[in-house]
Design an enzyme around this catalytic site. Structure first.
Site, PDB file in Angstrom:
ATOM      1  N   SER A 153      -9.935  99.731  86.831  1.00  0.00           N
ATOM      2  CA  SER A 153      -8.797 100.616  86.647  1.00  0.00           C
ATOM      3  C   SER A 153      -8.935 101.389  85.331  1.00  0.00           C
ATOM      4  O   SER A 153      -9.922 102.099  85.141  1.00  0.00           O
ATOM      5  CB  SER A 153      -7.500  99.803  86.715  1.00  0.00           C
ATOM      6  OG  SER A 153      -6.381 100.643  86.807  1.00  0.00           O
ATOM      7  N   ASP A 316      -7.285 101.223  98.385  1.00  0.00           N
ATOM      8  CA  ASP A 316      -6.782 101.680  97.085  1.00  0.00           C
ATOM      9  C   ASP A 316      -6.292 103.118  97.223  1.00  0.00           C
ATOM     10  O   ASP A 316      -7.072 104.041  97.390  1.00  0.00           O
ATOM     11  CB  ASP A 316      -7.907 101.587  96.047  1.00  0.00           C
ATOM     12  CG  ASP A 316      -7.456 101.943  94.633  1.00  0.00           C
ATOM     13  OD1 ASP A 316      -6.314 102.424  94.465  1.00  0.00           O
ATOM     14  OD2 ASP A 316      -8.256 101.739  93.698  1.00  0.00           O
ATOM     15  N   HIS A 349      -5.242  98.687  95.100  1.00  0.00           N
ATOM     16  CA  HIS A 349      -5.885  98.884  93.800  1.00  0.00           C
ATOM     17  C   HIS A 349      -6.190  97.555  93.116  1.00  0.00           C
ATOM     18  O   HIS A 349      -7.181  97.436  92.391  1.00  0.00           O
ATOM     19  CB  HIS A 349      -4.972  99.743  92.915  1.00  0.00           C
ATOM     20  CG  HIS A 349      -5.574 100.102  91.602  1.00  0.00           C
ATOM     21  ND1 HIS A 349      -6.719 100.859  91.486  1.00  0.00           N
ATOM     22  CD2 HIS A 349      -5.196  99.802  90.331  1.00  0.00           C
ATOM     23  CE1 HIS A 349      -7.021 101.023  90.207  1.00  0.00           C
ATOM     24  NE2 HIS A 349      -6.124 100.390  89.487  1.00  0.00           N
TER      25      HIS A 349
END
Length: 372
Positions: A153, A316, A349
């Site tokens: 991320s 995601d 995610h």
């Protein structure tokens, strides 16, 4: 019980020089970085790995601070003896980014020029600024190079920036669930989270007292963000359409399980994260573009001189696979060694935290090809 790095301690280092930021402003010294290390340096100091954390992460990536700690560090599955980031082989470092509230200089810190907390006088930072601060730590630890920089991320953004900014220092980068620039949709979600905080009367334009934070606004802001970390499939699996209490079905304030979960998650977040730090890091995410201050993404990415290993996750929708694929395609067209693995996962995610077993063997194979 799985092997662990055991009891660890967060350390702090103060740097005396001001830090020139991408905005042109100076972050005044002393600049503090909180960090943890796991494993031992080898004789020629060539086995260092830097782990970079996500938005609300911190330096505590593995082990426990006390035997009584309920949970280990946030990436304990990955770091330790015999694990992917094997502390019998590597010296692993994780530092808290500037702008956060995990011990590094951020909006809760004392402004050395006023003697008062920065609050909103803290300068806006970019991911690139975080990386420049980390480079000071790596230099302080006297590491001439790093085996890899790895993170998911926002950590993936940092890993990519390391490759662009310091091509002579990194021998590889491993961005996981990342992007080359933040999309309008992701910015829109962060804008909603910000408005939730701004509309809380306790926010007081960032000048709230630590003991009286804008709890309602931060909890809602976190809940908005947290939805983007999940997926439709994972929410169906975890919650379905179940009610938290069947007799509340026709109660106006009755809650679905998913509502109760978001409320709980938001409330728990208040106790561990500062509101202004949340806002500053959200702004850094919004501003992220690897091409910032370059003529194009191609020009920025052409600076990378090392192999890279990329992972995306099918469900995601915060940073969809195509966004990382675009970067990989550019790297490959530039003749850079870029390896890409799209991972099938239903956990959105957060897949990189929930199902590491789906991609860790690729990391092991990749690292084994590098010289330590």
């Amino acid at each position: 019980m799985e092997p662990s790095v055991g009891i660890v301690k967060t350390r702090h280092i103060d740097f005396n020089g001001d830090l020139r930021l991408e905005s042109g402003r100076l972050l005044a010294a002393p600049i503090t970085l909180a960090y943890e290390t796991y494993g031992q340096l080898n004789a020629d100091r060539s086995n260092g790995i830097l782990v970079t954390h996500a938005w609300t992460g911190d330096a505590h990536a593995a082990g426990r601070h006390t035997p009584e700690d309920r949970k280990p560090g946030w990436w304990d599955d990955m770091i330790g003896p015999g694990k992917v980031l094997d502390t019998n082989r590597y010296f692993v470092i994780c530092s808290n980014v500037i702008g956060s509230c995990g011990g590094s200089t951020g909006p809760t810190s004392i402004n050395p020029r006023t003697g008062r907390p920065y609050n909103l006088s803290f300068p806006v930072i970019m991911v690139r600024d975080m990386v420049r601060a980390q480079k000071r730590l790596i230099d302080h630890l006297d590491l001439p190079s790093l085996v890899t920089v790895i993170g998911g991320s926002m950590g993936a953004m940092q890993a990519l920036e390391w490759g662009v900014l310091f091509p002579d220092t990194v021998r590889s980068i491993i961005p996981i669930a990342g992007t080359g620039r933040t999309s309008p949709m992701a910015i829109a979600l962060n804008a909603l989270a910000r408005q939730a905080i701004f509309n809380d009367p306790m926010w007081k334009k960032g000048n709230y007292r630590p003991e009286h934070p804008p709890a309602d606004g931060l909890a809602l802001g976190r809940a908005i963000g947290h939805i983007s970390f999940l997926s439709n499939a994972s929410m169906h699996l975890k919650f379905g359409r179940r009610f938290s209490a069947r007799d509340g079905m026709f109660d106006f304030f009755g809650q679905f399980e998913v509502e109760r979960y978001l409320e709980y998650n938001g409330r728990a977040f208040i106790d561990r994260f500062d509101t202004n730090a949340f806002l500053y890091l959200a702004k850094a995410l919004d501003l992220y573009d690897v091409a910032w201050n370059y003529d194009s993404r191609e020009q920025a990415l052409d600076r990378i001189q090392c192999p890279s290993l990329w992972f995306t996750f099918s469900s995601d929708w915060l940073y969809p696979p195509q966004e990382a694929e675009d970067i990989v395609n550019i790297l490959q067209k530039l003749g850079k060694p870029a390896e890409y693995h799209p991972i099938q996962s239903d956990y959105g995610h957060d897949s990189f935290l929930v199902e590491p077993e789906k991609f860790t063997h690729h990391i092991t194979e990749f690292l084994n090809r590098l010289t330590v």
